[in-house]
Design an enzyme around this catalytic site. Structure first.
Site, PDB file in Angstrom:
ATOM      1  CE  LYS A  50      15.238  -9.272  70.711  1.00 57.99           C
ATOM      2  NZ  LYS A  50      14.907  -9.608  69.436  1.00 57.99           N
ATOM      3  CG  ASN A  51      19.371  -8.942  70.544  1.00 64.56           C
ATOM      4  OD1 ASN A  51      18.050  -9.211  70.393  1.00 64.56           O
ATOM      5  ND2 ASN A  51      19.096  -7.904  70.832  1.00 64.56           N
ATOM      6  NE  ARG A  72      16.825  -7.076  59.594  1.00 61.03           N
ATOM      7  CZ  ARG A  72      17.874  -6.632  59.131  1.00 61.03           C
ATOM      8  NH1 ARG A  72      16.611  -6.286  57.129  1.00 61.03           N
ATOM      9  NH2 ARG A  72      19.175  -6.827  58.811  1.00 61.03           N
ATOM     10  CB  CYS A 127      12.979  -3.679  58.988  1.00 63.95           C
ATOM     11  SG  CYS A 127      13.204  -3.475  61.130  1.00 63.95           S
ATOM     12  NE  ARG A 146      17.465  -3.925  61.868  1.00 68.45           N
ATOM     13  CZ  ARG A 146      16.752  -4.712  63.285  1.00 68.45           C
ATOM     14  NH1 ARG A 146      16.033  -4.227  62.767  1.00 68.45           N
ATOM     15  NH2 ARG A 146      17.979  -4.911  64.102  1.00 68.45           N
ATOM     16  CE  LYS A 199      26.211   1.579  60.587  1.00 63.96           C
ATOM     17  NZ  LYS A 199      24.829   2.327  59.939  1.00 63.96           N
ATOM     18  CB  VAL A 200      30.017  -1.876  64.782  1.00 67.72           C
ATOM     19  CG1 VAL A 200      29.844  -2.664  66.111  1.00 67.72           C
ATOM     20  CG2 VAL A 200      31.500  -1.407  65.011  1.00 67.72           C
ATOM     21  CB  SER A 201      27.566  -5.078  61.236  1.00 67.52           C
ATOM     22  OG  SER A 201      25.950  -6.652  61.332  1.00 67.52           O
ATOM     23  CB  VAL A 202      25.291  -7.151  66.565  1.00 68.70           C
ATOM     24  CG1 VAL A 202      24.798  -8.269  67.472  1.00 68.70           C
ATOM     25  CG2 VAL A 202      25.531  -5.732  67.143  1.00 68.70           C
ATOM     26  CG  ASP A 260      18.111  -2.896  70.981  1.00 73.11           C
ATOM     27  OD1 ASP A 260      17.651  -2.037  70.446  1.00 73.11           O
ATOM     28  OD2 ASP A 260      18.579  -3.832  70.915  1.00 73.11           O
ATOM     29  CB  ILE A 269      22.564   2.340  65.458  1.00 74.55           C
ATOM     30  CG1 ILE A 269      23.572   2.184  66.740  1.00 74.55           C
ATOM     31  CG2 ILE A 269      22.599   1.230  64.961  1.00 74.55           C
ATOM     32  CD1 ILE A 269      24.944   2.378  67.224  1.00 74.55           C
ATOM     33  NE  ARG A 311       9.783  -9.359  67.252  1.00 73.25           N
ATOM     34  CZ  ARG A 311      10.688  -8.510  66.448  1.00 73.25           C
ATOM     35  NH1 ARG A 311      10.307  -7.796  66.192  1.00 73.25           N
ATOM     36  NH2 ARG A 311      11.938  -8.595  66.595  1.00 73.25           N
TER      37      ARG A 311
END
Ligand code: UD1
Length: 429
Positions: A22-23, A102, A126, A131, A171-174, A316, A338, A408
């Site tokens: 999904k991601n 989101r 959320c 977020r 900061k790490v953000s996907v 996750d 996270i 989802r």
């Protein structure tokens, strides 16, 4: 609203096909906005979030056709989706669509890069904490976009196009890495993304962008170099397997005992989670088909885990691991680093008999011998599947309400588990 009903106590045996991630699918679909040619995605999972994104992209003018599996193919090859953003008719992503998911905010990068303007609703609240989108906006600013916020919308414009720049994330953000990567692909000159997310889904999107003609190096490391190009073209790309679905079913087998092959999955996508499971006493082997997960009747050991960006233990899978540890022998600690507030499942697991104590961002889980079925409420995607895992081992009946959260992100969850012997079904209405 649909419910999922489970009678616990059955072992799981058989094969579970793992769907496309999904991601990765969501940003890959969004990448179609970068070109006026057709992007073909294979192995697209059948999920509510994918359908919703189809609506959102359709609203921008993207033509999307979806075909199911071809004759002779196994179910887990997913759908093939063709996306054509030949004519972008609208650069606004409206509030009523963006608040439902989101990740739809991520259209902002490709829209401003190609159309030189975008008007995208802020995603809003959320269930798993605040977020924000500040990193996305800082990255676009660095690439030369003007950003204004007006009536809950982000207005991004770059009348002369974006230009390459150094983008450093604090900061790490996907999501922000996806935004910077996609926007920089169509910017003039070189972009360097520092402290980039290293998740496999970033690598998958970068692979697809490269097939479309982008020049990207270093995806999968903390520093990504992108040489912008004026236009991107058609491509065909196969979505990588879902590591979160894989880890979730591995934990389900660990919970019930049994022997299940997770077909199509890859160990390198979730090594840290597999290490934790092995430490707890689960046997995992790589086979030609995917991953084979086995646990005999022996008890599970307790573990100490902190969530972290890839290659660390994924947030996750945190809720699912907590469900598993609720029946381990001994006391486990799970720290969520996270997202604040990503412990909504705790109270529901406690309803099933789990002993969990929360202190700030750390949960202490005292393993109990048995869980007992009860009605429980799904609160978000990953939390809801942790309740299913707990229900599979609980005595008697567990009913999980509000399963739209599950739909989802998990394709045909109850069918996949039932095919391996679980007593689980969906009650409509
Ligand atoms: C993605 C995943 C989600 C996963 C998460 C972390 C998708 C569709 N979703 O979400 O399943 O749980 O990565 O692995 O791929 N942050 C900011 N400002 C920003 C952006 C993020 O402060 O502008 C913070 C967040 O609040 C969070 C952290 O950075 O604390 C990481 O979030 P991020 O990696 O951006 O998560 P998402 O991309 O939304």
């Amino acid at each position: 609203m649909d419910r999922i009903r489970i009678r616990g106590g059955r072992r799981l045996n058989g094969t579970i096909p793992i769907a496309g991630a999904k991601n990765a699918t969501l940003p890959l679909m969004i990448a179609s906005l970068l070109t006026d040619e057709t992007l073909v995605l294979e192995n697209v999972p059948r999920l509510a979030d994918v359908t919703l994104l189809q609506h959102i992209l359709g609203n921008h003018g993207v033509d999307i056709t979806v075909s199911g599996k071809r004759a002779g193919e196994d179910d887990h090859y997913g759908q093939t989706m063709q996306l054509s953003a030949k004519n972008i008719v609208d650069t606004t992503a409206p509030y009523h669509l963006v608040t439902k998911m989101r990740a739809s905010f991520w259209v902002i990068g490709p829209l401003v890069a190609r159309m030189r303007q975008a008007r995208v609703s802020m995603p809003g609240g959320c269930a798993i904490g605040t977020r924000p989108v500040d990193f996305h906006l800082d990255a676009l600013r660095a690439l030369g976009a003007n950003i204004d916020i007006e009536s809950g919308y982000v207005l991004a414009s770059a009348p002369n196009g974006l230009r390459g720049a150094r983008v450093h994330f604090p900061k790490v953000s996907v999501g922000a890495t996806h935004t910077a990567l996609m926007a920089a692909s169509l910017a003039r000159g070189e972009t360097v993304i520092e402290n980039a997310a290293r998740e496999p889904e970033i690598v998958d999107v970068a692979d697809c962008l490269r097939k479309m003609g982008a020049k990207i190096e270093g995806a999968g490391t903390s520093t990504i170099h992108i040489q912008g190009t004026e236009r991107l073209g058609a491509a065909r790309h196969r979505v990588l397997p879902d590591r979160i679905e894989t880890g979730t079913y591995a934990m389900a087998v660990a919970m019930t005992g049994g022997d299940v092959t997770l077909a199509g999955s890859r160990a390198d996508l979730l090594q840290s989670a597999l290490d934790v499971l092995r430490q707890a006493g689960v046997e995992i082997a790589e086979t030609n088909e995917g991953l084979r997960v086995q646990r005999n009747g022996a008890g599970l050991g307790a573990v100490e885990v902190s969530t972290a960006p890839f290659p660390g233990f994924p947030t996750d899978l945190q809720a699912q691991l907590m469900a598993l540890m609720s029946r381990a022998s001994g006391t486990s600690h799970i720290t969520e680093t996270i997202f604040e507030n990503r412990f909504m499942h705790v109270q529901e697991l406690v309803r099933l008999g789990a002993k969990i104590h929360l202190d700030g961002e750390t949960a202490t889980i005292e393993g109990v011998e048995r869980l007992k079925g009860a009605p429980v409420m799904a609160t978000d995607l990953r939390a809801s599947v942790s309740l299913v895992i707990a229900g599979l081992a609980a005595e008697g009946e567990t009913v999980v309400h509000r399963v739209y959260h599950l739909d989802r992100g998990f394709e045909r969850l109850e069918e996949k588990l039932a095919a391996c012997g679980a007593e689980i079904d969906r009650v409509a209405g």
